[in-house]
Design an enzyme around this catalytic site. Sequence first.
Site, mmCIF file in Angstrom:
data_model
loop_
_atom_site.group_PDB
_atom_site.id
_atom_site.type_symbol
_atom_site.label_atom_id
_atom_site.label_comp_id
_atom_site.label_asym_id
_atom_site.label_seq_id
_atom_site.Cartn_x
_atom_site.Cartn_y
_atom_site.Cartn_z
ATOM 1 N N GLY A 78 -17.335 7.125 -4.978
ATOM 2 C CA GLY A 78 -16.751 5.958 -5.611
ATOM 3 C C GLY A 78 -16.505 6.140 -7.093
ATOM 4 O O GLY A 78 -16.731 7.209 -7.668
ATOM 5 N N ASP A 79 -16.038 5.076 -7.715
ATOM 6 C CA ASP A 79 -15.633 5.086 -9.117
ATOM 7 C C ASP A 79 -16.701 4.387 -9.956
ATOM 8 O O ASP A 79 -17.891 4.575 -9.727
ATOM 9 C CB ASP A 79 -14.249 4.422 -9.223
ATOM 10 C CG ASP A 79 -13.540 4.647 -10.547
ATOM 11 O OD1 ASP A 79 -14.105 5.323 -11.430
ATOM 12 O OD2 ASP A 79 -12.417 4.139 -10.703
ATOM 13 N N ILE A 80 -16.298 3.540 -10.887
ATOM 14 C CA ILE A 80 -17.233 2.903 -11.811
ATOM 15 C C ILE A 80 -17.636 1.521 -11.320
ATOM 16 O O ILE A 80 -16.829 0.785 -10.747
ATOM 17 C CB ILE A 80 -16.619 2.816 -13.225
ATOM 18 C CG1 ILE A 80 -17.672 2.396 -14.255
ATOM 19 C CG2 ILE A 80 -15.412 1.882 -13.256
ATOM 20 C CD1 ILE A 80 -17.216 2.571 -15.690
ATOM 21 N N HIS A 83 -24.276 -2.483 -12.897
ATOM 22 C CA HIS A 83 -25.555 -2.982 -12.393
ATOM 23 C C HIS A 83 -26.252 -3.714 -13.524
ATOM 24 O O HIS A 83 -26.210 -3.271 -14.679
ATOM 25 C CB HIS A 83 -26.457 -1.835 -11.921
ATOM 26 C CG HIS A 83 -25.915 -1.062 -10.776
ATOM 27 N ND1 HIS A 83 -25.483 -1.658 -9.614
ATOM 28 C CD2 HIS A 83 -25.722 0.266 -10.598
ATOM 29 C CE1 HIS A 83 -25.054 -0.719 -8.768
ATOM 30 N NE2 HIS A 83 -25.181 0.441 -9.354
ATOM 31 N N GLY A 162 -26.557 3.205 -2.507
ATOM 32 C CA GLY A 162 -26.509 2.129 -1.517
ATOM 33 C C GLY A 162 -25.609 0.981 -1.908
ATOM 34 O O GLY A 162 -24.427 1.175 -2.156
ATOM 35 N N ALA A 164 -24.929 -3.022 -3.983
ATOM 36 C CA ALA A 164 -25.254 -3.914 -5.095
ATOM 37 C C ALA A 164 -24.626 -5.267 -4.791
ATOM 38 O O ALA A 164 -23.400 -5.396 -4.738
ATOM 39 C CB ALA A 164 -24.726 -3.361 -6.405
ATOM 40 N N CYS A 182 -14.412 -0.210 -9.764
ATOM 41 C CA CYS A 182 -13.909 0.660 -8.699
ATOM 42 C C CYS A 182 -12.404 0.908 -8.826
ATOM 43 O O CYS A 182 -11.733 1.257 -7.848
ATOM 44 C CB CYS A 182 -14.233 0.081 -7.320
ATOM 45 S SG CYS A 182 -16.009 -0.168 -7.051
#
Length: 230
Positions: A78-80, A83, A162, A164, A182
Site C-alpha cells: 500500500g501507499d501512505i 495512525h 493489518g 486501522a 492511499c
Amino acid sequence: MPMLEAQWLARMDYGIAWELQKKLIREIDREESSEALLLLEHTPTYTIGSDRHPEHLLYGKEELARRGISLYEIDRGGDITYHGPGQLVGYPLLYLDAVGLDLHAYLRNLEEVIIKLLADFGISGGRKPEYTGVWVGDSKIAAIGVKFNKARTRRGFVTSHGFALNVKKNVEQEGFQGIIPCGITEFGVTSLETLTGLEWQVEDIGRRILPYFAEVFGYAVPTVIESLSS
C-alpha cells in the site's frame, strides 16, 4: 478450535510496535509463541508502504516536527496512511500454511471482520473493488495494509501489519489533511463516532471486534485482552 492470544497495548509509538511485531513473527514461526492479535492506538504517525508515492505526503519535515507527527517507511503493501489517537489499530500475527493458501482471501477476511463489526452498530460497511479497505458509502472508515513474512521453519507465511479503524471524530481532522490517503483523491474518510453520533472508547471497540475476528478466521474467542502498558 485453535487459540488466539489477544493483547491490548494501549497507546504506543509506531517504531516500538513494529519491532514487537518482528519479534513475535520470529517466535510464531518457531512455534515458541501463540498466534496473536495486537490491538492498540499509535501516537501520531504517517506510514508509507511499498507502493511509495512521496508526493502524497503534503507536509515537509518542519511541519511534521511542528505537529509532532512521526514518519516511517515500512514493509507493508500500500501507499501512505495516518495512525493516531482515536484509531483502533489491529496487527494479526497469524501463521498461514502453504497448503491451500489464498493471500487475496486473507485481505477480504480482514475487511469482513470490520464489516461485521459495523453491522453491530447498524452501519452498512462495504468494499470498493479497486481499493483495499472498508467503506461506508464514499467515505473510508478502515484502511488495510499487510505483509506476508515467509516462514523459515515451516512451509507458509506469518502475517504482519493489518487494519486501522477510525473510531473517534478527531482522527478525521488531525492527520488525514496532511496526506492523500492511499493516493485516493476523490473520496474522504469517516469514523465510528461520526456515523453513530455517539462517543466510543477505542479499547471498548477493540473488545467488541474480537468475536468477529474469531468467527471469520476460525479461532476460539479470546476472553481476556492483556493490558501490557498503560
